[in-house]
Scaffold this motif. Sequence first.
Motif: not given
Lengths: 394, 415
Positions: A180-181, A183-186, A188, A190, A207-210, A234-235, B274, B297-298
């Motif tokens: 999943p990418n 919802p996002n404000i920008s 990502p 991944i 890389s987003y710690c999940e 990044a993670a 990061f 949420i990204f």
Amino acid sequence: MLEIALDLNQTTGQCRSAVTDSQFIHMITDGSSYRKYNWNGQQLNSTLTITNTPITIVMATTASAVVVGSATTVDVINVSTNVKSTIAGGAATFTTNWGQQAATDKNGIVIITKATNGQVTKFNASTQAFSTLSPTSLTGAQATSVLYKPDTSTYLLGTNTGKVLEVDASGNSIKSITLPNTPNISAPTITVTGLSYYNDVLVCTTSYCEMYFYKYSTGANLYTMPIPAASNSAATCSLSDSASGHFAIATGNGATITNMSMTAYCFMPNASSSPTFDTVFCESITRSISCGIEPTQNQAWFAYFNSAGNGIQFRSYKIPPIQQTTIPTRGQDPIGIDVSQRVIRIRRDRPGQGMVEVDVTVPSGSQNVACTDGHNYIELSKRSGKWDIREFKS
Amino acid sequence: MSITYTGTITPNASFIMRDCMINTNNDDIYFLESNTPSLQRYNGNGLLSFSASTTVLAGGGAICMINNASAVITSSSSTNVDWIELSGLYRSNLTSTGGAALSSTAKGQQLAGDTSLGVAYGVTATANTLMRMVASTQTAAGVTLPGLGSSQFIPTAVILRTTGKWLVGGQQKIYEIDQFGNVTDQLSINFSPNTGVPVNINSSAEMNPTVSSMSMDNNLLLVALNGGFLVLYDWSTKTRLWDSEYVAQATSKAGVLSNSSSGVCLVGDNNSIFSINQPTYECDFSTNSMIQYQSRIFNDNTNPIVSAVMSTTTNTAVYIQGTTPKVRVLSVVPIDTVLRTFTVQVNGVHVKADLILLDDTTGTAKRLLDTYFQSPGTYRLPTGKTIIELVKNGEGANAVWDESTYTWTGSNYPP
């Protein structure tokens, strides 16, 4: 619980990774070295100079280890004779910041990540020849981690576009899962940094710690967990191959993280179950760049990216046995009359970590039901509105 | 179990963001900035339009509602307290008695109010000292945590656990206090199990766990510790259920948790090192007694998250970012759950017990809850599930088990 079994410190170089078997630890370090140890920590070979900035070592055959890294060559090491061959014609791995940059079927085929869109490198350790695979599913993306999937003799590729792809050794695309990418404000970008697979459960870290747990056959997301992650960019958490559903979690390389960290390994036997974790805080270690489990030794090892004299570099922990075993069960109602029963085995080594490992209906009579050696269980038996419970240690 | 992005409020670039709050009566969003300094109010319910603002005391760093009409603000440069009447943003500045100032580090959960009692507690930068505000008398005073002796406990976070009870976290301890400031319970925190004394590799200084923030849902307490760790406890028995390292952090920094609403909270990054934009996560720590993310949420920048809050009456959630000030507004819809109180009694006396719930809806059992609790205990269950409930009191040959299977509709009690 994780208990220290073995610490291996280097006088030079930082430990990058290892591959193990029942007798040996084959280790690679910065400073371009290969060292072979036994499980008592004794070095058994003369330190062998290998490729620059190695990142992953795999046993391509029982005799040959293959080392990949930032060089366009690979080193093929005869682990018995300690003789190395450097084979040119390959490509650098996608990264040297986390593990799982190569995977093998142990019959000579090694698939290696590559920082080129749409391609991975294939190396045949038997013929010592390179080729390039271009799976259609990898178009426009780069493979960032790779895992061998033994049940189908295929390979799983994590990508820098937030996907996990399954391909075969010829480069044919088989399956794809998109992480999943939104919802996002920008939006990502991944990157999949770690992979593990067992019994229809795909685990991947990003890389987003999940850390995602998927039922692989359906692509259903089962659980998402926070992962230990230590990086200044990044993670970069990577995972180990699965050993009967157990896998280790490496925090990733991070040059600026100086606080202590947590070491962890996880168990999830099937897609109907839930994960359970075993964790320990480490005294002065910062971050682990790769990890593995050696089932014959019941140990989980971690390569810690510390310079010589500045913390532990390679540590192996004793873990409870991971081997499957069976414990008989038998239902009688009334006493003396054997009956069929539903048996639910809950593995629970401490409160909060209970998980259903087995849920089966067995016929009447004494029946062997699977469990994992060396753990505490609650066994619930149910039949026709009746129930019974016992506790045991397998 | 989903996040919807509602929008962003972009404040004046000069603002130094300190704290945020949602008025649960009308969903209005408030945030505190210490540059002007001011309290800003925006219309909630998805509108996100500016409503009003008022100047506040210098160093204003934390805000909470103290009753349904008012909020209080404490300061990092003053021992005074601002009293804000929320409808008109009318402000009164009060001198405290023996009060102490906040830490100057911007973070949330430095003030927590019980609007039913009209009492609020705030942490301070002074060892063993809290600020206590009382609405009925409009007073503020410093309170020394009793019984700590010579130990120097710097309180770093405070939340309301339940009516009349607050949890105050700091180094190695979480204290429960009542409205009068009495310590009524406590939890010791340590970095264990460990392979040795945890240290900072560069300084060799021992690392002691320090609470950064907390989130509570009935019996379950989620704690964010310095160094980037999350730990889940059953508060009733202080049993550690689950722990995780969740993000890379410098030693002194830690995660930001919001309060919980229907068993979920926001998890944010207070000091990202990061170079990529760290997400803000929706964390469910109640329905499986695990630490797991339901969604995320990204973000579009790496700016640290200072504070996060969730409305307990609507689905609105807010977090604020520093450096380049932003206010992010979300809608967070949790899993449909209902609370259930479990009781285990022996000879009429409530006892401690192991409680394991399995979801058997599909015919293959799966963990739903696993804890060790003091009866009676309330936990959150998803509705419409077929549940196998196992309860154990005692150990070994003296253990007494009970089992029941039922479909939980939210109101039925199993036989």
